[in-house]
Design a protein around this motif. Structure first.
Motif, short mmCIF file in Angstrom:
data_model
loop_
_atom_site.label_atom_id
_atom_site.label_comp_id
_atom_site.label_asym_id
_atom_site.label_seq_id
_atom_site.Cartn_x
_atom_site.Cartn_y
_atom_site.Cartn_z
N ALA A 1 0.82 -1.21 0.00
CA ALA A 1 0.00 0.00 0.00
C ALA A 1 0.86 1.26 0.00
O ALA A 1 0.53 2.25 -0.67
N LYS A 2 1.96 1.23 0.74
CA LYS A 2 2.83 2.41 0.79
C LYS A 2 3.50 2.64 -0.56
O LYS A 2 3.70 3.79 -0.98
N ARG A 3 3.85 1.58 -1.25
CA ARG A 3 4.43 1.75 -2.59
C ARG A 3 3.40 2.36 -3.54
O ARG A 3 3.73 3.26 -4.33
N GLU A 4 2.18 1.88 -3.49
CA GLU A 4 1.13 2.41 -4.36
C GLU A 4 0.88 3.89 -4.06
O GLU A 4 0.74 4.70 -4.98
N ARG A 5 0.82 4.23 -2.78
CA ARG A 5 0.58 5.63 -2.41
C ARG A 5 1.74 6.51 -2.86
O ARG A 5 1.54 7.62 -3.36
N ALA A 6 2.97 6.05 -2.66
CA ALA A 6 4.13 6.83 -3.09
C ALA A 6 4.08 7.10 -4.58
O ALA A 6 4.37 8.22 -5.04
N ALA A 7 3.70 6.09 -5.37
CA ALA A 7 3.63 6.28 -6.82
C ALA A 7 2.56 7.31 -7.18
O ALA A 7 2.77 8.14 -8.08
N ARG A 8 1.44 7.30 -6.47
CA ARG A 8 0.36 8.24 -6.76
C ARG A 8 0.76 9.68 -6.47
O ARG A 8 0.34 10.60 -7.18
N ILE A 9 1.56 9.89 -5.43
CA ILE A 9 1.90 11.27 -5.05
C ILE A 9 3.28 11.70 -5.57
O ILE A 9 3.78 12.77 -5.21
N GLY A 10 3.88 10.85 -6.40
CA GLY A 10 5.12 11.24 -7.06
C GLY A 10 6.39 11.04 -6.26
O GLY A 10 7.40 11.70 -6.52
N LEU A 11 6.38 10.10 -5.27
CA LEU A 11 7.59 9.79 -4.52
C LEU A 11 8.24 8.53 -5.07
O LEU A 11 7.54 7.58 -5.45
N ASP A 12 9.55 8.52 -5.11
CA ASP A 12 10.29 7.36 -5.59
C ASP A 12 10.67 6.49 -4.41
O ASP A 12 11.57 6.81 -3.65
N TYR A 13 9.97 5.37 -4.25
CA TYR A 13 10.28 4.40 -3.21
C TYR A 13 10.95 3.16 -3.79
O TYR A 13 11.08 2.15 -3.10
N SER A 14 11.41 3.24 -5.03
CA SER A 14 11.93 2.06 -5.69
C SER A 14 13.19 1.52 -5.03
O SER A 14 13.48 0.32 -5.13
N HIS A 15 13.95 2.39 -4.37
CA HIS A 15 15.20 1.94 -3.76
C HIS A 15 14.99 1.36 -2.36
O HIS A 15 15.93 0.82 -1.77
N PHE A 16 13.77 1.46 -1.81
CA PHE A 16 13.50 0.93 -0.48
C PHE A 16 13.11 -0.54 -0.56
O PHE A 16 12.38 -0.96 -1.46
N SER A 17 13.55 -1.33 0.40
CA SER A 17 13.06 -2.70 0.54
C SER A 17 11.71 -2.66 1.24
O SER A 17 11.33 -1.65 1.85
N ASP A 18 10.98 -3.77 1.18
CA ASP A 18 9.70 -3.84 1.89
C ASP A 18 9.88 -3.62 3.39
O ASP A 18 9.05 -2.98 4.04
N ALA A 19 10.97 -4.17 3.93
CA ALA A 19 11.22 -4.00 5.36
C ALA A 19 11.38 -2.54 5.74
O ALA A 19 10.95 -2.11 6.82
N GLN A 20 11.98 -1.74 4.88
CA GLN A 20 12.14 -0.32 5.16
C GLN A 20 10.80 0.40 5.21
O GLN A 20 10.65 1.41 5.91
N LEU A 21 9.83 -0.09 4.46
CA LEU A 21 8.52 0.56 4.41
C LEU A 21 7.64 0.19 5.60
O LEU A 21 6.72 0.93 5.93
#
Length: 449
Positions: free
Chosen positions: A295-315
């Motif tokens: 869910a956090k990845r989806e939200r980040a994509a919607r608001i224009g944040l790059d979470y691609s370098h984070f692992s799931d554990a970091q989120l």
């Protein structure tokens, strides 16, 4: 060593670079003399051989963005002025006038073009150089030749934080932090600003404070309200130089919690915090962490944040780093929680616990700091205002939230036990590997000449 005794699954099958385990370190299993928590002689040695020689986390860089901005950093018997210079670099000076020893600043922070001693109005530039000796003609040259500049110490920045070191021979900061620096860089703390800052005086040795925060073994006993949402099945990494890392899984039950599958109110709150309606969630408590990460990845994509370098554990997890000698940083993509354990000026059985929350502001619906950090609705998260530092004295309720207040209540009880003839020293289990690693590094420093 790496601790994973209960088959916690975050690292299993994960090939994300951030999640890779550190090489094992054998840091022994010796039982240490409990006098390390009470002895004044050891306390003095720690100051001279440890704090005076290592890099110390002094301030967030966001507190001094412009030339002339300064913060006061007090630790042990010393006080320092951390200041942004005209060329953009940082400098640090002992907060003491070379004339008669007066403190130059007494506030927590400020901004000015120079520093003037309140006693006799000697004036100093941001770089510490003397700009004026009042009635200089009344001083003999052989007096002033001893030096009229401020005494400076080394100051360097890394990952959006300012560190100082009193030892001119210490390695550069990037070398000192090398084992954990690339991991911390992923959080981009340099884009964050302070939204909460508190200090509290506690009746315990500073190492006892670190002991309490370097393990999650105690959660079931001291913080039962966390049982449904903070797991104690953690992964620990130990690095050279006393550095460490621990993943504390959130949004899943503690191993001591009776219901390992149901969506309890705590997990429901964390699901909602990530944008998931817990009523519609059809998974179990064992699925909630993965759902939160998705869910956090989806939200980040919607608001224009790059979470691609984070692992799931970091989120999902509270990924906490031990920064030797006296700091811990709890990291999330949205915010970080700085903990500092500052020894008292002269009492080995007191320390100051200082917490600072830094936040990366994004004006988007649903985005925010992790709910468990406890930021109130009236907190200005925009960065437009820097909150005052709230300081509570010894014996006062810290007011840092229920969990931290519980720690402050317990630590004096533990400190009292350290003075007992019946206590022969700590017996550390593998859930307390970070403690053993930390104390082994303390002893290595104390053994140096």
């Amino acid at each position: 060593m790496n601790y994973d005794p209960r088959s916690w699954a975050v690292h299993k099958g994960s090939d994300h670079p951030f999640d890779q385990a550190a090489p094992p370190i054998d840091n022994g299993a010796a039982r240490l003399d409990p006098s390390r928590y009470t002895s004044r002689a050891i306390f003095v040695q720690e100051w001279e051989k440890l704090f005076a020689r290592t890099w110390l986390l002094a301030a967030p860089a966001s507190d001094i963005p412009d030339a002339g901005d300064w913060v006061r950093f007090d630790i042990g018997p010393e006080s320092f002025i951390i200041v942004r210079q005209e060329d953009g670099s940082v400098a640090a000076h002992y907060n003491v006038c070379p004339h008669r020893g007066s403190r130059l600043v007494t506030g927590d922070m400020g901004s000015q073009a120079s520093f003037t001693c309140p006693f006799h109005s000697w004036k100093f530039g941001l770089d510490g150089r003397n700009q004026r000796v009042t009635d200089e003609e009344t001083f003999r040259p052989e007096v002033l030749c001893h030096g009229t500049d401020l005494t400076s110490v080394r100051a360097e920045e890394a990952v959006g934080l300012v560190f100082i070191c009193m030892d001119d021979n210490a390695p550069p900061l990037v070398d000192y932090l090398a084992p954990v620096l690339p991991l911390l860089e992923t959080y981009r703390i340099d884009r964050m600003h302070v939204v909460q800052h508190r200090r509290s005086d506690w009746a315990a040795n500073w190492k006892g404070g670190i002991d309490a925060f370097y393990e999650s073994y105690h959660l079931h006993a001291i913080h039962p309200q966390t049982m449904g949402v903070i797991d104690d099945r953690t992964h620990i990494d130990l690095y050279p130089g006393g550095m460490s890392r621990q993943f504390v899984p959130m949004a899943q039950p503690n191993s001591h919690y009776g219901d390992q599958t149901g969506i309890n109110p705590g997990i429901a709150a964390l699901l909602k915090d990530a944008g998931i309606d817990p009523v519609d969630f059809d998974g179990t408590a064992q699925d909630s962490r993965a759902a939160v990460a998705h869910a956090k990845r989806e939200r980040a994509a919607r608001i224009g944040l790059d979470y691609s370098h984070f692992s799931d554990a970091q989120l999902t997890d509270s990924t906490i780093f031990g920064i030797f000698p006296n700091a811990q940083i709890g990291c999330h993509p949205e915010a970080v929680f700085l903990h500092r354990f500052k020894p008292h000026a002269d009492d080995p059985e007191q320390f100051t616990y200082e917490t600072t929350i830094l936040y990366r502001h994004v004006d988007a619906q649903g985005y925010g700091a992790p709910g468990w950090m406890g930021l109130m609705d009236d907190v200005d998260v925009t960065g437009a205002t820097r909150p005052d530092i709230v300081h509570t004295g010894l014996g006062e309720p810290p007011g840092m939230g229920e969990v931290l207040d519980q720690d402050s209540d317990l630590l004096p009880i533990v400190q009292a036990g350290a003075r007992s003839r019946g206590f022969k020293g700590p017996l550390w289990g593998e859930q307390e590997a970070r403690l053993r690693h930390f104390h082994a590094e303390v002893d290595r420093w104390l053994a140096r000449n």
